[in-house]
Write a protein that holds these residues in place. Structure first.
Motif, PDB file in Angstrom:
ATOM      1  N   ARG A 501      -3.091   3.807   3.204  1.00 42.14           N
ATOM      2  CA  ARG A 501      -3.455   5.094   3.794  1.00 42.14           C
ATOM      3  C   ARG A 501      -2.932   5.165   5.225  1.00 42.14           C
ATOM      4  NH1 ARG A 501      -9.665   7.388   4.449  1.00 42.14           N
ATOM      5  NH2 ARG A 501      -9.113   9.568   4.839  1.00 42.14           N
ATOM      6  N   LYS A 502      -2.326   6.303   5.588  1.00 42.01           N
ATOM      7  CA  LYS A 502      -1.738   6.485   6.910  1.00 42.01           C
ATOM      8  C   LYS A 502      -2.326   7.721   7.575  1.00 42.01           C
ATOM      9  CE  LYS A 502       2.623   4.376   5.452  1.00 42.01           C
ATOM     10  NZ  LYS A 502       4.084   4.551   5.305  1.00 42.01           N
ATOM     11  N   LYS A 503      -2.276   7.715   8.900  1.00 43.14           N
ATOM     12  CA  LYS A 503      -2.843   8.832   9.657  1.00 43.14           C
ATOM     13  C   LYS A 503      -2.036  10.116   9.490  1.00 43.14           C
ATOM     14  CE  LYS A 503      -4.932   5.921  13.219  1.00 43.14           C
ATOM     15  NZ  LYS A 503      -5.011   5.626  14.680  1.00 43.14           N
ATOM     16  N   GLU A 504      -0.736   9.986   9.208  1.00 43.01           N
ATOM     17  CA  GLU A 504       0.084  11.188   9.085  1.00 43.01           C
ATOM     18  C   GLU A 504       0.058  11.804   7.690  1.00 43.01           C
ATOM     19  OE1 GLU A 504       2.665   7.447   8.982  1.00 43.01           O
ATOM     20  OE2 GLU A 504       1.095   8.320  10.258  1.00 43.01           O
ATOM     21  N   ASP A 505      -0.757  11.230   6.763  1.00 42.99           N
ATOM     22  CA  ASP A 505      -0.873  11.820   5.434  1.00 42.99           C
ATOM     23  C   ASP A 505      -1.552  13.185   5.510  1.00 42.99           C
ATOM     24  OD1 ASP A 505       0.314   9.584   4.408  1.00 42.99           O
ATOM     25  OD2 ASP A 505      -1.574   8.616   3.798  1.00 42.99           O
ATOM     26  N   LYS A 506      -1.255  14.011   4.500  1.00 45.49           N
ATOM     27  CA  LYS A 506      -1.839  15.355   4.478  1.00 45.49           C
ATOM     28  C   LYS A 506      -3.357  15.316   4.325  1.00 45.49           C
ATOM     29  CE  LYS A 506       2.318  17.479   2.534  1.00 45.49           C
ATOM     30  NZ  LYS A 506       2.882  18.275   1.414  1.00 45.49           N
ATOM     31  N   ASP A 507      -3.851  14.331   3.570  1.00 51.25           N
ATOM     32  CA  ASP A 507      -5.295  14.223   3.332  1.00 51.25           C
ATOM     33  C   ASP A 507      -5.910  13.106   4.151  1.00 51.25           C
ATOM     34  OD1 ASP A 507      -3.971  12.238   2.061  1.00 51.25           O
ATOM     35  OD2 ASP A 507      -4.843  12.587   0.067  1.00 51.25           O
ATOM     36  N   ALA A 508      -5.400  12.922   5.348  1.00 56.86           N
ATOM     37  CA  ALA A 508      -5.915  11.847   6.197  1.00 56.86           C
ATOM     38  C   ALA A 508      -7.337  12.112   6.660  1.00 56.86           C
ATOM     39  CB  ALA A 508      -5.000  11.653   7.406  1.00 56.86           C
ATOM     40  N   ASP A 509      -7.757  13.380   6.626  1.00 54.64           N
ATOM     41  CA  ASP A 509      -9.100  13.705   7.093  1.00 54.64           C
ATOM     42  C   ASP A 509     -10.164  13.464   6.035  1.00 54.64           C
ATOM     43  OD1 ASP A 509      -7.982  15.645   5.518  1.00 54.64           O
ATOM     44  OD2 ASP A 509      -9.089  17.296   6.459  1.00 54.64           O
ATOM     45  N   LEU A 510      -9.762  13.072   4.828  1.00 51.10           N
ATOM     46  CA  LEU A 510     -10.738  12.808   3.778  1.00 51.10           C
ATOM     47  C   LEU A 510     -11.490  11.503   4.047  1.00 51.10           C
ATOM     48  CD1 LEU A 510      -8.688  13.710   0.554  1.00 51.10           C
ATOM     49  CD2 LEU A 510     -10.430  15.100   1.700  1.00 51.10           C
ATOM     50  N   TYR A 515     -10.824   9.948  -0.681  1.00 54.00           N
ATOM     51  CA  TYR A 515      -9.413   9.571  -0.755  1.00 54.00           C
ATOM     52  C   TYR A 515      -9.114   8.771  -2.022  1.00 54.00           C
ATOM     53  CZ  TYR A 515      -4.972   7.382   0.504  1.00 54.00           C
ATOM     54  OH  TYR A 515      -3.669   6.938   0.491  1.00 54.00           O
ATOM     55  N   LEU A 516      -9.979   7.804  -2.345  1.00 51.69           N
ATOM     56  CA  LEU A 516      -9.768   7.010  -3.560  1.00 51.69           C
ATOM     57  C   LEU A 516      -9.925   7.865  -4.812  1.00 51.69           C
ATOM     58  CD1 LEU A 516     -11.645   3.719  -2.587  1.00 51.69           C
ATOM     59  CD2 LEU A 516      -9.184   4.064  -2.756  1.00 51.69           C
ATOM     60  N   GLU A 517     -10.810   8.840  -4.761  1.00 49.29           N
ATOM     61  CA  GLU A 517     -10.968   9.715  -5.925  1.00 49.29           C
ATOM     62  C   GLU A 517      -9.754  10.616  -6.104  1.00 49.29           C
ATOM     63  OE1 GLU A 517     -14.213  12.920  -7.732  1.00 49.29           O
ATOM     64  OE2 GLU A 517     -14.433  12.091  -5.708  1.00 49.29           O
ATOM     65  N   ALA A 518      -9.133  11.027  -5.016  1.00 47.27           N
ATOM     66  CA  ALA A 518      -7.962  11.897  -5.092  1.00 47.27           C
ATOM     67  C   ALA A 518      -6.683  11.144  -5.404  1.00 47.27           C
ATOM     68  CB  ALA A 518      -7.804  12.649  -3.773  1.00 47.27           C
ATOM     69  N   HIS A 519      -6.678   9.833  -5.217  1.00 43.66           N
ATOM     70  CA  HIS A 519      -5.471   9.038  -5.462  1.00 43.66           C
ATOM     71  C   HIS A 519      -5.799   7.886  -6.403  1.00 43.66           C
ATOM     72  CE1 HIS A 519      -3.005  10.985  -2.335  1.00 43.66           C
ATOM     73  NE2 HIS A 519      -4.138  11.072  -1.638  1.00 43.66           N
ATOM     74  N   PRO A 520      -5.917   8.160  -7.688  1.00 44.51           N
ATOM     75  CA  PRO A 520      -6.204   7.062  -8.632  1.00 44.51           C
ATOM     76  C   PRO A 520      -5.082   6.048  -8.723  1.00 44.51           C
ATOM     77  CG  PRO A 520      -5.729   9.105  -9.798  1.00 44.51           C
ATOM     78  CD  PRO A 520      -5.836   9.464  -8.357  1.00 44.51           C
ATOM     79  N   GLU A 521      -3.849   6.459  -8.371  1.00 41.93           N
ATOM     80  CA  GLU A 521      -2.736   5.515  -8.447  1.00 41.93           C
ATOM     81  C   GLU A 521      -2.806   4.447  -7.364  1.00 41.93           C
ATOM     82  OE1 GLU A 521      -1.630   8.574  -5.487  1.00 41.93           O
ATOM     83  OE2 GLU A 521      -2.539   8.588  -7.488  1.00 41.93           O
ATOM     84  N   ARG A 522      -3.608   4.690  -6.310  1.00 46.89           N
ATOM     85  CA  ARG A 522      -3.738   3.698  -5.230  1.00 46.89           C
ATOM     86  C   ARG A 522      -4.811   2.656  -5.522  1.00 46.89           C
ATOM     87  NH1 ARG A 522      -1.719   6.076  -0.438  1.00 46.89           N
ATOM     88  NH2 ARG A 522       0.174   7.186  -1.038  1.00 46.89           N
ATOM     89  N   ARG A 523      -5.618   2.883  -6.514  1.00 42.02           N
ATOM     90  CA  ARG A 523      -6.698   1.937  -6.798  1.00 42.02           C
ATOM     91  C   ARG A 523      -6.137   0.671  -7.436  1.00 42.02           C
ATOM     92  NH1 ARG A 523     -10.312   6.132 -10.274  1.00 42.02           N
ATOM     93  NH2 ARG A 523     -10.070   7.932  -8.869  1.00 42.02           N
TER      94      ARG A 523
END
Length: 885
Positions: A501-510, A515-523
């Protein structure tokens, strides 16, 4: 020395003088006096002869003095904290005296301080005759002689005044100064391990053996000891105390003052006014116990102290070790320390991709790649499930040898680097709780782990509970330790999912969970292999793992894939996720066509490798020919061909061997070493039949196991039941038998060895389930109901037929089955006979009421006897056949 204003002289009997110490309430007299000269106690109480050598105090512990000779104690010459180090240096009185007589001494030499205090002042005309060091007291005794026109008290007074006006400060204590005092008692030169303290215990002992001493008042003690330093408290012994000798405590503010008082006044003899007997003072250091000290209060209350210590240890463990363990778990999942992930290894592998070793590895994987092409749809469905945000499990079920682990790790997850593999088999097979914890920690990368500490904690708990009656709860049971390891692993897995996860991501404020729920591929993905392996032994392990996996899935921390051989996997998983449907994948045996292609692909890759090697050798000997010409020539075919005769035999051999992946790999390896297909398959069948005979038919019976309700050798089935299934499947034309017919057979329904009276809770279904778990058979179901029974593996069917065709094995096993059936019929007849005996009395009184029952029992007895006769005839025939074998 006693201050001058407190000292007065008074004449008594001729030839005697006394020293009177006047206080506000009492008068103390110094004893003894003789021949007009004050004789000090330490010169009259020595145990050695006056003509002895100067070193005699080493044996007696006392110091001797001659007339006009006395002792001074110099304080603050040595550092107290370094006494244990200085004691190894030889500090002899002769050596010190020689160094004292030198003109120049080293700056840090303690004798230099004594020399400055005595030698540099002409006002004190004395001569030093001996120096006796006291390292643990930080000072030294100095024996000196003085002129006849002076007294020892005057010498001490002048020295004290000179040291006060011209202080001498030691190098190790610039804020302190050297002090001196006249030794008025009997110094005891002991070498016991009694370190100086600021509290002195003053015991009142008799000056003579036949006299009783007097207890000194606080005023008298104050007048004696005040000159050595500031006194903070004087505590007298309670009047009702029975402790003898009587004593009092004198507390000094400084330890150095207590040292001076103890060395100068030990053995001092005095008599209070109004007392007939003299009293000798015996001084010793005493550890001061602070009243109402917090630590003493806690230690005296184990009900408070023990839980507090346990809480502090737990807090320390969480604060110090948990971050370290989370780091190691994270490193284990992301493979920080694996050499194969390093840049050096990847570069070396890319530069040596054509070396023989790497090409050999590729040929071994080629057969599996050919197999996985037939399971492409299955692989795609599992990979798609890992990209979805559905909080459910993925369960891959199949018999052993079906390639579950290779399918998941080598195909589904081959592109992922955040995979945690937990193999339950070594965990549940570990010996003891410590071994189980150690193996589980190794599987998840949890370190450091102190598996041995729980044994010590258990002993501490037992000792504390037996002595105080309070449970310390230092030790943890197996379940709590497993939960602790899994919780730490869950925290590390969450960090792995958030690592990219990076600060410049679009959903960085989640938030993290969003964030984990929105990105299952990162789990990360957790693969739990051998789930429910020996579940009857370590069921608590599987329950906690299932609960932990359910929490990870529901919290969107990780994906979980279970690999299991047990068909009853749904029971523990439904307890963990009761409102979820599992994504289940079943891997069966390969079809004959796919199995044949798999074996051929294994052989073709090996042949291709050998062909490429020969072609490379020819290329080296014919460098003038181009590669293109060699590839198109007839002498160097591009695709090597297999022996047609071998291919024609594969269909028959695979039909007998079946489609189990591990058996096909064994067949391919045998074919590679030059065996014919028929011979390879026959040897596999023979080896399998031998294993079945040893594991299921020839295992010894254990009487203790039978009494405990676990049948033979701790099993939940009998040898007769195993042989019944083997013979029934071997003779079945469809290679299967109905499930219900097996339940109703006498071998299962009426087994004497595993009956309910001998084994509570046993049933025919239990025996079949145990045989299915042992993989002797496979139970097929339809709509959730078991319908038929087949061999555990396809090759087992051929092994069953081989065992059933062996006359000796068949006769021996049939004899066991027939004997069991004969025992069952005999037991049934005994029950009928007992009931007839019971009905005999009723026949005489009411024959009409019991006549039908009697007729029924007689017919049953007749039929049973007939069956028993047939069984006995069959047993005789089988015995005859067994003798001929």
């Amino acid at each position: 020395m006693i201050p001058a204003h407190m000292l007065s002289r008074q004449a008594t009997r001729p030839g005697h003088r006394v020293l009177r110490f006047t206080t506000h309430h009492s008068t103390c007299l110094l004893l003894p006096v003789s021949h007009g000269r004050i004789t000090r106690a330490w010169s009259t109480t020595t145990t050695t002869d006056s003509t002895a050598s100067t070193g005699s105090h080493k044996a007696s512990g006392h110091i001797e003095t001659a007339p006009h000779e006395s002792l001074l104690f110099f304080n603050n010459l040595f550092p107290l904290k370094l006494s244990s180090v200085l004691i190894w240096r030889p500090w002899t009185s002769e050596d010190l005296l020689q160094r004292f007589e030198k003109k120049s001494l080293h700056f840090i030499d303690p004798i230099r301080l004594v020399k400055r205090a005595i030698d540099t002042h002409d006002q004190v005309p004395i001569r030093v005759t001996e120096i006796i060091p006291r390292l643990k007291d930080g000072g030294a005794f100095v024996k000196f002689t003085y002129p006849e026109d002076m007294s020892a008290a005057q010498v001490e007074s002048k020295l004290s005044k000179l040291l006060h006006n011209n202080p001498i400060k030691p190098w190790f204590n610039p804020f302190g100064r050297v002090q001196t005092g006249l030794v008025e008692g009997v110094p005891w030169l002991e070498d016991l391990y009694r370190l100086p303290r600021s509290r002195i215990r003053v015991e009142f002992v008799p000056a003579k053996h036949d006299e009783s001493p007097a207890e000194l008042s606080q005023e008298t003690l104050y007048s004696i000891f005040r000159k050595y330093g500031k006194i903070s408290e004087i505590t007298s012994q309670p009047t009702d105390s029975k402790v003898l000798p009587r004593f009092a405590y004198v507390d000094f503010v400084l330890v150095r003052d207590a040292i001076m008082a103890r060395n100068c006044m030990h053995g001092f003899v005095l008599r209070e006014q109004g007392s007939k007997n003299a009293t000798r003072l015996r001084l010793s250091y005493e550890q001061r116990v602070k009243a109402h000290h917090i630590w003493a209060w806690f230690t005296s209350h184990p009900r408070i102290m023990i839980p507090l210590v346990a809480a502090l240890i737990a807090a320390f463990t969480v604060a110090v070790f948990d971050p370290i363990r989370e780091f190691f778990v994270k490193a284990h999942v992301q493979k920080y320390f694996e050499f194969t992930n390093s840049r050096l290894y990847k570069w070396f592998k890319s530069q040596t991709s054509d070396i023989l070793a790497f090409r050999r590895r590729k040929t071994e994987d080629a057969g599996l790649n050919a197999l996985f092409t037939h399971r492409k749809d299955l692989i795609d469905s599992i990979q798609t499930g890992l990209l979805e945000s559905v909080d459910t499990f993925t369960v891959v079920h199949g018999p052993r040898g079906s390639g579950k682990k290779d399918l998941i790790l080598d195909q589904v997850l081959k592109e992922r680097s955040d995979v945690l593999l937990i193999d339950c088999k070594p965990v549940v097979e570990a010996r003891g709780e410590a071994g189980t914890i150690r193996r589980l920690a190794f599987e998840v990368g949890y370190r450091p782990v102190f598996s041995w500490s729980n044994n010590i904690s258990s002993l501490v708990d037992l000792a504390v509970q037996s002595t105080t009656g309070v449970k310390a709860n230092f030790s943890e049971n197996l379940e709590s330790q497993v939960v602790k390891i899994l919780q730490t692993t869950a925290s590390a897995l969450k960090q792995v999912g958030l690592s990219e996860r990076k600060k410049e991501d679009k959903d960085a404020d989640l938030s993290e969970d969003a964030y984990l729920e929105a990105h299952p591929e990162r789990r990360p993905v957790i693969v739990i292999d051998h789930f429910l392996h020996k579940s009857e032994d370590k069921g608590v392990i599987y329950d906690r793992i299932a609960d932990w996996a359910a929490a990870l899935v529901q919290s969107n921390i990780a994906h979980v894939i279970f690999l299991t051989d047990d068909a009853s996997y749904s029971k523990p998983l439904q307890r963990s996720l009761p409102d979820r449907v599992f994504r289940s994948v079943t891997l069966g045996d390969l079809s004959p066509d796919v199995a044949k292609k798999f074996v051929i692909s294994q052989l073709q890759t090996d042949t291709q490798f050998a062909h490429d090697g020969q072609q490379q050798d020819q290329d080296d000997t014919e460098p003038d020919r181009s590669l293109k010409e060699k590839k198109g020539s007839k002498d160097h075919p591009t695709d090597p061909e297999l022996d047609p005769h071998l291919l024609s035999e594969l269909d028959t051999c695979i039909a007998a061997l079946g489609g189990r992946l591990t058996d096909l790999q064994v067949l391919a390896r045998r074919l590679k070493i030059g065996q014919s297909p028929q011979k390879a398959v026959q040897e596999i069948i023979d080896s399998t039949a031998s294993d079945i005979l040893r594991m299921f038919l020839l295992s010894n019976k254990t009487s203790s196991a039978e009494k405990s309700g676990e049948g033979q050798g701790g099993r939940k089935y009998t040898t007769e039941q195993a042989w019944y299934l083997i013979s029934a499947l071997a003779s079945s034309p469809h290679s299967s038998i109905p499930y219900n017919s097996v339940l109703l057979s006498p071998t299962f329904a009426s087994s004497l060895s595993m009956s309910s009276s001998a084994a509570p809770g046993w049933s025919p279904e239990t025996a079949l389930e145990a045989l299915a778990n042992a993989e002797l058979i496979t139970i097929k179901s339809h709509n959730g109901m078991p319908t038929e029974i087949k061999a555990g593996k396809p090759v087992y069917q051929a092994a069953f037929q081989k065992l059933a065709s062996d006359a000796q094995i068949k006769a021996r096993m049939d004899l066991l089955v027939l004997t069991e059936l004969a025992k069952i019929e005999t037991k049934n007849l005994e029950k009928v006979e007992q009931e007839l005996v019971m009905l005999q009395g009723l026949m005489a009184r009411r024959p009409g009421d019991v006549s039908e029952r009697v007729e029924y029992l007689l017919e049953k007895m007749k039929g049973g006897q007939k069956k028993l006769g047939v069984l006995e005839e069959e047993i005789g025939r089988v015995k005859g056949a067994l003798v001929k074998c």
